[in-house]
Design a protein around this motif. Sequence first.
Motif, mmCIF file in Angstrom:
data_model
loop_
_atom_site.group_PDB
_atom_site.id
_atom_site.type_symbol
_atom_site.label_atom_id
_atom_site.label_comp_id
_atom_site.label_asym_id
_atom_site.label_seq_id
_atom_site.Cartn_x
_atom_site.Cartn_y
_atom_site.Cartn_z
ATOM 1 N N TYR A 18 -5.723 -12.363 -4.594
ATOM 2 C CA TYR A 18 -7.148 -12.802 -4.652
ATOM 3 C C TYR A 18 -7.673 -12.882 -6.112
ATOM 4 C CZ TYR A 18 -7.747 -11.249 0.248
ATOM 5 O OH TYR A 18 -7.838 -11.130 1.658
ATOM 6 N N ARG A 19 -7.056 -12.552 -6.922
ATOM 7 C CA ARG A 19 -7.444 -12.783 -8.471
ATOM 8 C C ARG A 19 -7.140 -14.261 -8.900
ATOM 9 N NH1 ARG A 19 -5.864 -7.150 -11.205
ATOM 10 N NH2 ARG A 19 -7.925 -6.171 -10.514
ATOM 11 N N ALA A 20 -5.719 -14.619 -8.077
ATOM 12 C CA ALA A 20 -5.499 -15.876 -8.619
ATOM 13 C C ALA A 20 -6.353 -17.012 -7.868
ATOM 14 C CB ALA A 20 -4.129 -16.140 -8.042
ATOM 15 N N ASP A 21 -7.092 -16.763 -6.749
ATOM 16 C CA ASP A 21 -7.958 -17.842 -6.200
ATOM 17 C C ASP A 21 -9.229 -17.890 -7.024
ATOM 18 O OD1 ASP A 21 -6.086 -18.309 -4.224
ATOM 19 O OD2 ASP A 21 -7.253 -16.714 -2.686
ATOM 20 N N PHE A 30 -0.736 11.502 4.123
ATOM 21 C CA PHE A 30 0.248 11.930 5.067
ATOM 22 C C PHE A 30 1.593 11.029 4.836
ATOM 23 C CE2 PHE A 30 -2.863 9.341 7.039
ATOM 24 C CZ PHE A 30 -2.229 8.119 7.387
ATOM 25 N N LEU A 31 1.602 10.046 3.691
ATOM 26 C CA LEU A 31 2.726 9.127 3.651
ATOM 27 C C LEU A 31 3.833 10.049 2.891
ATOM 28 C CD1 LEU A 31 0.842 5.605 2.959
ATOM 29 C CD2 LEU A 31 2.010 6.730 5.122
ATOM 30 N N THR A 32 5.097 9.268 2.839
ATOM 31 C CA THR A 32 6.113 9.972 1.893
ATOM 32 C C THR A 32 5.767 9.151 0.631
ATOM 33 O OG1 THR A 32 7.689 8.234 2.704
ATOM 34 C CG2 THR A 32 7.719 10.397 4.015
ATOM 35 N N GLU A 33 6.584 9.677 -0.388
ATOM 36 C CA GLU A 33 6.578 9.207 -1.703
ATOM 37 C C GLU A 33 6.705 7.688 -1.842
ATOM 38 O OE1 GLU A 33 5.304 10.591 -4.488
ATOM 39 O OE2 GLU A 33 4.608 12.112 -3.035
ATOM 40 N N GLU A 34 7.932 7.382 -0.978
ATOM 41 C CA GLU A 34 8.326 5.957 -0.663
ATOM 42 C C GLU A 34 7.340 5.233 -0.375
ATOM 43 O OE1 GLU A 34 10.661 8.637 0.073
ATOM 44 O OE2 GLU A 34 11.537 8.491 -1.758
ATOM 45 N N GLU A 35 6.695 5.543 0.787
ATOM 46 C CA GLU A 35 5.753 4.777 1.736
ATOM 47 C C GLU A 35 4.532 4.735 0.787
ATOM 48 O OE1 GLU A 35 6.843 6.076 6.131
ATOM 49 O OE2 GLU A 35 5.482 7.594 5.065
ATOM 50 N N LYS A 36 4.264 5.668 -0.033
ATOM 51 C CA LYS A 36 3.003 5.512 -0.974
ATOM 52 C C LYS A 36 3.186 4.193 -2.109
ATOM 53 C CE LYS A 36 1.045 10.191 -0.668
ATOM 54 N NZ LYS A 36 0.768 11.411 -1.217
ATOM 55 N N LYS A 37 4.507 4.356 -2.679
ATOM 56 C CA LYS A 37 4.902 3.325 -3.489
ATOM 57 C C LYS A 37 4.915 1.785 -2.743
ATOM 58 C CE LYS A 37 7.709 6.447 -6.248
ATOM 59 N NZ LYS A 37 8.951 6.811 -6.686
ATOM 60 N N GLU A 38 5.396 2.041 -1.629
ATOM 61 C CA GLU A 38 5.309 0.694 -0.785
ATOM 62 C C GLU A 38 3.953 0.459 -0.543
ATOM 63 O OE1 GLU A 38 6.303 -0.981 3.705
ATOM 64 O OE2 GLU A 38 7.277 0.857 3.065
ATOM 65 N N PHE A 39 2.944 1.077 -0.293
ATOM 66 C CA PHE A 39 1.712 0.828 0.002
ATOM 67 C C PHE A 39 0.922 0.080 -1.310
ATOM 68 C CE2 PHE A 39 -2.776 2.915 -0.087
ATOM 69 C CZ PHE A 39 -3.450 1.831 0.723
ATOM 70 N N VAL A 40 1.069 1.112 -2.459
ATOM 71 C CA VAL A 40 0.670 0.414 -3.757
ATOM 72 C C VAL A 40 1.223 -0.738 -4.107
ATOM 73 C CG1 VAL A 40 0.531 0.905 -6.138
ATOM 74 C CG2 VAL A 40 0.274 2.751 -4.498
ATOM 75 N N SER A 41 2.436 -1.136 -3.921
ATOM 76 C CA SER A 41 2.967 -2.418 -4.073
ATOM 77 C C SER A 41 2.296 -3.510 -3.463
ATOM 78 C CB SER A 41 4.509 -2.506 -4.243
ATOM 79 O OG SER A 41 4.877 -2.272 -3.003
ATOM 80 N N SER A 42 2.146 -3.164 -2.094
ATOM 81 C CA SER A 42 1.499 -4.263 -1.192
ATOM 82 C C SER A 42 0.155 -4.633 -1.488
ATOM 83 C CB SER A 42 1.466 -3.668 0.469
ATOM 84 O OG SER A 42 2.674 -3.523 0.896
ATOM 85 N N LEU A 43 -0.738 -3.419 -2.037
ATOM 86 C CA LEU A 43 -2.065 -3.552 -2.360
ATOM 87 C C LEU A 43 -1.970 -4.508 -3.783
ATOM 88 C CD1 LEU A 43 -3.835 -0.199 -1.909
ATOM 89 C CD2 LEU A 43 -4.562 -2.377 -1.134
ATOM 90 N N GLU A 44 -1.153 -3.995 -4.615
ATOM 91 C CA GLU A 44 -1.078 -4.964 -5.916
ATOM 92 C C GLU A 44 -0.931 -6.330 -5.806
ATOM 93 O OE1 GLU A 44 1.997 -2.902 -8.208
ATOM 94 O OE2 GLU A 44 0.207 -1.457 -8.983
ATOM 95 N N GLU A 45 0.218 -6.758 -4.759
ATOM 96 C CA GLU A 45 0.372 -8.268 -4.125
ATOM 97 C C GLU A 45 -0.999 -8.754 -3.944
ATOM 98 O OE1 GLU A 45 3.643 -8.409 -1.848
ATOM 99 O OE2 GLU A 45 5.103 -7.455 -3.150
ATOM 100 N N ILE A 46 -1.527 -8.107 -2.770
ATOM 101 C CA ILE A 46 -2.880 -8.581 -2.181
ATOM 102 C C ILE A 46 -4.043 -8.765 -3.232
ATOM 103 C CG2 ILE A 46 -4.711 -8.424 -0.667
ATOM 104 C CD1 ILE A 46 -2.546 -6.816 1.264
ATOM 105 N N THR A 69 -8.605 -2.891 5.425
ATOM 106 C CA THR A 69 -8.901 -4.347 5.797
ATOM 107 C C THR A 69 -9.329 -5.114 4.410
ATOM 108 O OG1 THR A 69 -9.210 -3.716 8.025
ATOM 109 C CG2 THR A 69 -9.795 -6.094 7.351
ATOM 110 N N LEU A 70 -8.677 -5.910 3.829
ATOM 111 C CA LEU A 70 -9.210 -6.749 2.735
ATOM 112 C C LEU A 70 -9.331 -7.956 3.178
ATOM 113 C CD1 LEU A 70 -6.267 -5.098 0.160
ATOM 114 C CD2 LEU A 70 -8.592 -5.080 -0.380
ATOM 115 N N THR A 71 -10.813 -8.527 2.527
ATOM 116 C CA THR A 71 -10.893 -9.873 2.634
ATOM 117 C C THR A 71 -11.394 -10.456 1.441
ATOM 118 O OG1 THR A 71 -13.364 -9.545 3.279
ATOM 119 C CG2 THR A 71 -11.745 -9.603 5.122
ATOM 120 N N LYS A 72 -11.861 -11.336 0.979
ATOM 121 C CA LYS A 72 -12.270 -11.819 -0.256
ATOM 122 C C LYS A 72 -13.551 -11.167 -0.700
ATOM 123 C CE LYS A 72 -9.897 -16.283 -0.455
ATOM 124 N NZ LYS A 72 -9.991 -17.698 -1.037
ATOM 125 N N GLU A 73 -14.428 -10.672 0.439
ATOM 126 C CA GLU A 73 -15.700 -10.503 0.103
ATOM 127 C C GLU A 73 -15.650 -8.838 0.277
ATOM 128 O OE1 GLU A 73 -15.532 -12.501 2.900
ATOM 129 O OE2 GLU A 73 -15.659 -14.300 1.666
#
Length: 160
Positions: free
Chosen positions: A157-160, A137-153, A81-85
């Motif tokens: 937050y950095r833009a705010d 336990f994630l597959t390589e594709e799922e790990k890449k999807e997870f990392v890209s989701s984190l990068e977007e989030i 869970t990611l919040t601003k704080e």
Amino acid sequence: MVITEQIDNGYRLSLMPNSSISWQGSLLFLVLISFPISIIGITFFFYGAPIILPFAGLEILIVGTALYVVFKKSSKKEVITLTKEKLTIEKGRFRPDSVSEFIREWSYVFVEKPSHHWYPIKIVISSKGEKIPVGNFLTEEEKKEFVSSLEEIISEYRAD
């Protein structure tokens, strides 16, 4: 499986291993396998070979135990869970067994590249010297999807 959802004050990323069959499906499979094994064991018992019956029961027990172990392994869940704080990592099966909270701005996400291409990549969240691996336990594709989701989030937050 990676599920990203927006909540009131941030984002929640849920990580779960792929499950090939539900617990109800596993029980149905066990019943369907047990029925013919039991019929064969009882038939041999009536034809004068009672030694077959305990082995039939042992076979059913082994298959049931294997199904339980596989289900238990596939019921892992990690929720980030990611919040601003803050950044919260919850790990467990049906409820959180361990909870780690970090200040989001002091947290880092590392993607450790393997030394050889056949080894999986590792994702580690670190803060104040504490390192927590996530998504093993994630597959390589799922790990890449997870990392890209984190990068977007994080970029949001950095833009705010």
